[in-house]
Design a protein around this motif. Structure first.
Motif, PDB file in Angstrom:
ATOM      1  N   VAL A   1      -9.892   1.866  -3.769  1.00 12.48           N
ATOM      2  CA  VAL A   1     -10.293   2.035  -2.368  1.00 12.48           C
ATOM      3  C   VAL A   1     -11.534   2.647  -2.235  1.00 12.48           C
ATOM      4  CG1 VAL A   1      -7.754   2.379  -1.701  1.00 12.48           C
ATOM      5  CG2 VAL A   1      -9.089   4.412  -2.500  1.00 12.48           C
TER       6      VAL A   1
ATOM      7  N   ASP B   1       0.821  -1.166   0.252  1.00  8.99           N
ATOM      8  CA  ASP B   1       0.028   0.077   0.039  1.00  8.99           C
ATOM      9  C   ASP B   1       0.839   1.284   0.010  1.00  8.99           C
ATOM     10  OD1 ASP B   1      -2.197  -1.766   0.008  1.00  8.99           O
ATOM     11  OD2 ASP B   1      -2.817  -1.284   1.929  1.00  8.99           O
TER      12      ASP B   1
ATOM     13  N   HIS C   1      -3.561  -1.759  -2.672  1.00 10.49           N
ATOM     14  CA  HIS C   1      -4.314  -0.453  -2.689  1.00 10.49           C
ATOM     15  C   HIS C   1      -3.262   0.308  -3.441  1.00 10.49           C
ATOM     16  CE1 HIS C   1      -6.976  -1.050   1.194  1.00 10.49           C
ATOM     17  NE2 HIS C   1      -7.430  -1.414   0.067  1.00 10.49           N
TER      18      HIS C   1
END
Length: 94
Positions: A54, A39, A85
């Motif tokens: 997201v 991420d 993400h």
């Protein structure tokens, strides 16, 4: 060699780099490398936000774009491992 490991920074490079610089100063040490585990969110622009997986409330530019554009320079060599993400359109280009 001292390696800092960070998880899920979500594009907030400024905050992570400031924290590491504070750690260097208070602990009288030198960090040689930053390893980001998942991420990372290398978001350069609005188009990258559109490819980010997201919830809408988490769609924020944060500060990666400054380093990408050359406005800011990373104080440490930085390597990241993508997470779930990420701005996948940019990573496909790489």
């Amino acid at each position: 060699m001292k390696i800092a490991v960070e998880g899920c920074m979500h594009g907030d490079l400024d905050n992570v780099y400031k924290t590491l610089q504070h750690l260097e100063k208070t602990q009288n040490t030198k960090i040689d490398l930053l390893l980001c585990c998942g991420d990372f969110q290398a978001v350069r622009n609005q188009n990258d936000l559109n490819s980010l997986a997201v919830r809408p409330k988490y769609l924020n530019m944060k500060t990666f774009w400054k380093y990408y554009s050359g406005l800011a320079v990373a104080p440490y060599p930085t390597i990241f491992i993508g997470g779930n993400h990420e701005a996948s359109n940019y990573l496909w280009e790489l």
